[in-house]
Design a protein around this motif. Sequence first.
Motif, mmCIF file in Angstrom:
data_model
loop_
_atom_site.group_PDB
_atom_site.id
_atom_site.type_symbol
_atom_site.label_atom_id
_atom_site.label_comp_id
_atom_site.label_asym_id
_atom_site.label_seq_id
_atom_site.Cartn_x
_atom_site.Cartn_y
_atom_site.Cartn_z
ATOM 1 N N LEU A 100 -1.263 -51.664 34.237
ATOM 2 C CA LEU A 100 -1.016 -52.555 33.093
ATOM 3 C C LEU A 100 0.131 -51.992 32.275
ATOM 4 O O LEU A 100 0.562 -50.861 32.476
ATOM 5 N N SER A 101 0.620 -52.780 31.334
ATOM 6 C CA SER A 101 1.761 -52.350 30.520
ATOM 7 C C SER A 101 1.424 -52.232 29.037
ATOM 8 O O SER A 101 2.195 -51.668 28.277
ATOM 9 N N ASN A 102 0.288 -52.772 28.592
ATOM 10 C CA ASN A 102 -0.071 -52.670 27.174
ATOM 11 C C ASN A 102 -1.583 -52.779 27.004
ATOM 12 O O ASN A 102 -2.323 -52.915 27.974
ATOM 13 N N MET A 103 -2.017 -52.696 25.751
ATOM 14 C CA MET A 103 -3.438 -52.816 25.407
ATOM 15 C C MET A 103 -4.303 -51.877 26.251
ATOM 16 O O MET A 103 -5.343 -52.254 26.784
ATOM 17 N N GLU A 104 -3.870 -50.619 26.356
ATOM 18 C CA GLU A 104 -4.623 -49.664 27.173
ATOM 19 C C GLU A 104 -5.882 -49.160 26.480
ATOM 20 O O GLU A 104 -6.940 -49.015 27.110
ATOM 21 N N TYR A 105 -5.802 -48.886 25.184
ATOM 22 C CA TYR A 105 -6.883 -48.163 24.520
ATOM 23 C C TYR A 105 -8.250 -48.858 24.595
ATOM 24 O O TYR A 105 -9.272 -48.168 24.762
ATOM 25 N N PRO A 106 -8.346 -50.200 24.466
ATOM 26 C CA PRO A 106 -9.675 -50.822 24.564
ATOM 27 C C PRO A 106 -10.417 -50.476 25.847
ATOM 28 O O PRO A 106 -11.661 -50.399 25.853
ATOM 29 N N TRP A 107 -9.682 -50.249 26.946
ATOM 30 C CA TRP A 107 -10.360 -49.885 28.190
ATOM 31 C C TRP A 107 -11.063 -48.542 28.068
ATOM 32 O O TRP A 107 -12.166 -48.336 28.608
ATOM 33 N N TRP A 108 -10.444 -47.602 27.374
ATOM 34 C CA TRP A 108 -11.095 -46.303 27.158
ATOM 35 C C TRP A 108 -12.406 -46.483 26.389
ATOM 36 O O TRP A 108 -13.398 -45.824 26.688
ATOM 37 N N ILE A 109 -12.372 -47.357 25.389
ATOM 38 C CA ILE A 109 -13.566 -47.568 24.567
ATOM 39 C C ILE A 109 -14.662 -48.270 25.370
ATOM 40 O O ILE A 109 -15.822 -47.843 25.378
ATOM 41 N N ILE A 110 -14.302 -49.350 26.044
ATOM 42 C CA ILE A 110 -15.312 -50.146 26.753
ATOM 43 C C ILE A 110 -15.905 -49.371 27.927
ATOM 44 O O ILE A 110 -17.110 -49.415 28.173
ATOM 45 N N LEU A 111 -15.060 -48.638 28.648
ATOM 46 C CA LEU A 111 -15.547 -47.926 29.831
ATOM 47 C C LEU A 111 -16.358 -46.685 29.478
ATOM 48 O O LEU A 111 -17.155 -46.215 30.286
ATOM 49 N N ASN A 112 -16.155 -46.152 28.272
ATOM 50 C CA ASN A 112 -16.858 -44.934 27.874
ATOM 51 C C ASN A 112 -17.986 -45.188 26.876
ATOM 52 O O ASN A 112 -18.596 -44.236 26.405
ATOM 53 N N ASN A 113 -18.248 -46.457 26.541
ATOM 54 C CA ASN A 113 -19.226 -46.707 25.477
ATOM 55 C C ASN A 113 -20.664 -46.441 25.903
ATOM 56 O O ASN A 113 -21.581 -46.525 25.093
ATOM 57 N N SER A 114 -20.871 -46.152 27.163
ATOM 58 C CA SER A 114 -22.217 -45.769 27.607
ATOM 59 C C SER A 114 -22.363 -44.248 27.642
ATOM 60 O O SER A 114 -23.339 -43.726 28.184
ATOM 61 N N HIS A 115 -21.361 -43.552 27.056
ATOM 62 C CA HIS A 115 -21.361 -42.091 26.965
ATOM 63 C C HIS A 115 -21.310 -41.423 28.342
ATOM 64 O O HIS A 115 -21.738 -40.291 28.501
ATOM 65 N N GLN A 116 -20.821 -42.126 29.334
ATOM 66 C CA GLN A 116 -20.593 -41.563 30.656
ATOM 67 C C GLN A 116 -19.094 -41.307 30.802
ATOM 68 O O GLN A 116 -18.302 -42.236 30.853
ATOM 69 N N SER A 117 -18.705 -40.062 30.828
ATOM 70 C CA SER A 117 -17.295 -39.704 30.838
ATOM 71 C C SER A 117 -16.623 -40.176 32.113
ATOM 72 O O SER A 117 -17.137 -39.970 33.223
ATOM 73 N N VAL A 118 -15.481 -40.810 31.963
ATOM 74 C CA VAL A 118 -14.697 -41.247 33.112
ATOM 75 C C VAL A 118 -13.286 -40.685 32.980
ATOM 76 O O VAL A 118 -12.832 -40.339 31.888
#
Length: 633
Positions: free
Chosen positions: A550-568
């Motif tokens: 992707l080229s933008n809006m990266e940060y929401p993916w970090w939040i959504i993918l890590n919101n279960s407290h499982q580090s990726v």
Amino acid sequence: MFIIFPILCGLLIFIIFYNFHRCWRVAILESAILWGLLVAGITEFLSSIRFLNFSGIFTFWLWLDLILGFIVLKKVRLKIFGFNFQNIKIDPFLTLLLTCVAFITLTVGLIAVVAPSNNWDSLDYHLPRVVHWIQNRSVEHYPTSYTPQLYSAPWSGFAVMHLHILSGGDRFANLVQWFSMVGSLIGVSLIAKQLGGDLQSQVFSVVLCATIPVGILHASNAKDTYVVAFWLVCFVYYVVSTTNEQITWNHIFKMSASLGLAIFSKGTGYIYGLPFFIWFVLMDVQRDRRQVFKHILGSAAVIVLINSGHYLRNIELFGAATSTYPYKWSPDAYGIPIFLSSIVKNASLHMVLPLDLINTDALEKAIYKFHELLGVGINDPRNTFGTDFDFQALVPTFEDTAGNPIHFWLLLLAAVVCLSSRNLRTNKYLVSYLTTILCSFFLFCLLVKWQMWHSRLHLPVFVLISPFIGIVLSKIFHKNIGNVIMIILLQTSLVYVLLNEFRPILGEQNIFNTNRIYQYLRPVRNDKNNYINAAKFVKETKCKNIGLSLSNMEYPWWIILNNSHQSVRIEHINLKNRSSVKNRVYPYNTFIPCAIISVDSAPSEEIYTAGNIYMRGWHSGSSGQRIQVFVRP
């Protein structure tokens, strides 16, 4: 909360400086400068040994607190610590003004803590680079599809990273900008004092600074606009104070460190700082020509030392210390018509008063007519970048397009009054101050292509001009006129405090009743369900190594993918820019994704990366942003 440790460090430094200066405002500026240098130094050192994690940062701040605490207990006479207000008589109206400023500041601070930073730039590169640094345990450049994450000046990101690591999340990320706003309010009052302003002038200056619309909107995000403004305020204070104080090496260091931190925070620090540095050199020449060259070399050494780590990283990857690869912000041509066009277009971002008090259509036609006389197209690509010129596109409460109309017209009024008043015109330092600020703005117009989003980059100009306007309003106009102007500023500022386009306090979807995940996705609110569903699909695959295309809006993916407290682990793949060389070095060359998220790429049934094939397992359909998730067969 562990973030108390860096805050406590700043407080202890303040106590030590206050014990020395007996002036709490000066002590705050000096303690902020030293704290800023500590953040930069700690980060660069821990990064060099790849120990940029909770243990490293916590240990540094703990030891600093212990050392400073020992110094305070043993060396500082605590009995003199305190503020003596008995002999200060403050007009009740000035007290009311300061109370209103406190209300505005604290409300913005509440927004900063409650709401996440959700403007485009924060989600594109300010916050993503912070989590990449944390993941890599280093601030070294890494592979990314959006290179501003790499070459942009990093100090504000360093400070955000310290708070992020110590608190375990981004809840306090916006406080770096908010504290910068508070520091700027204190700094402009000191500048007003140095320029000969009385108590009323200083209070007026604070009100003017606190009510800047762009400042209010940006003080609750995680960008660097107010950060660079604050460091420039510190720098300018030390420049202006040379008019009343002897120039010492201690003074040179504090002045140079402030400018170095401004440059380390944002590229505009070069532009806005240069005219004031030239003013300092001219004043230094008048005092002792023999010392000028030494002072210039000493200042340059401090500035380069502060920025050396970032310079070296940029040179290694981009071939230039201040690379803006692949973008070209500077004009393609120079000349008086192009220069005048840039000045008018940049000023126009702040011309439209609320309630259409000045006819927008008439003003826009006048600007078009002016460009016809110049023989320059209003959207001439030689000095225009991005969108076309359009008054109607300027949303007043949107932080990237909001202007400062009342402050702009007050600046023009104050400049005319100052130059036409014998009392003010004879104050050579006040006139020199105005001239230097205008030169800073003109230099910006000369060196940077116009964009519709430039109003946020003008924030340092409006912050620094506040003392000048405050002095003129308090010394020339009738007292009641100045008071009325202050009341109008405070009242209109509530619009920006309460109705921030992305972080509103009022309305159906405000920061208190809207899910935090949805607030991150506010810029793409129509696609928020697609983002959430894509992340849900990835989680169901139990994948821990996720590639991004992707080229933008990266940060929401970090939040959504890590919101279960499982580090990726998240890395960019299939890069076609200069940072792709980083994919060939450790630890990035060991990354093999088990899932790939692709945004706005062409529809495909499969994708290749690092010699592996991935099949599409989920997609969002054709409406809105095209989101696809690919997994290993």
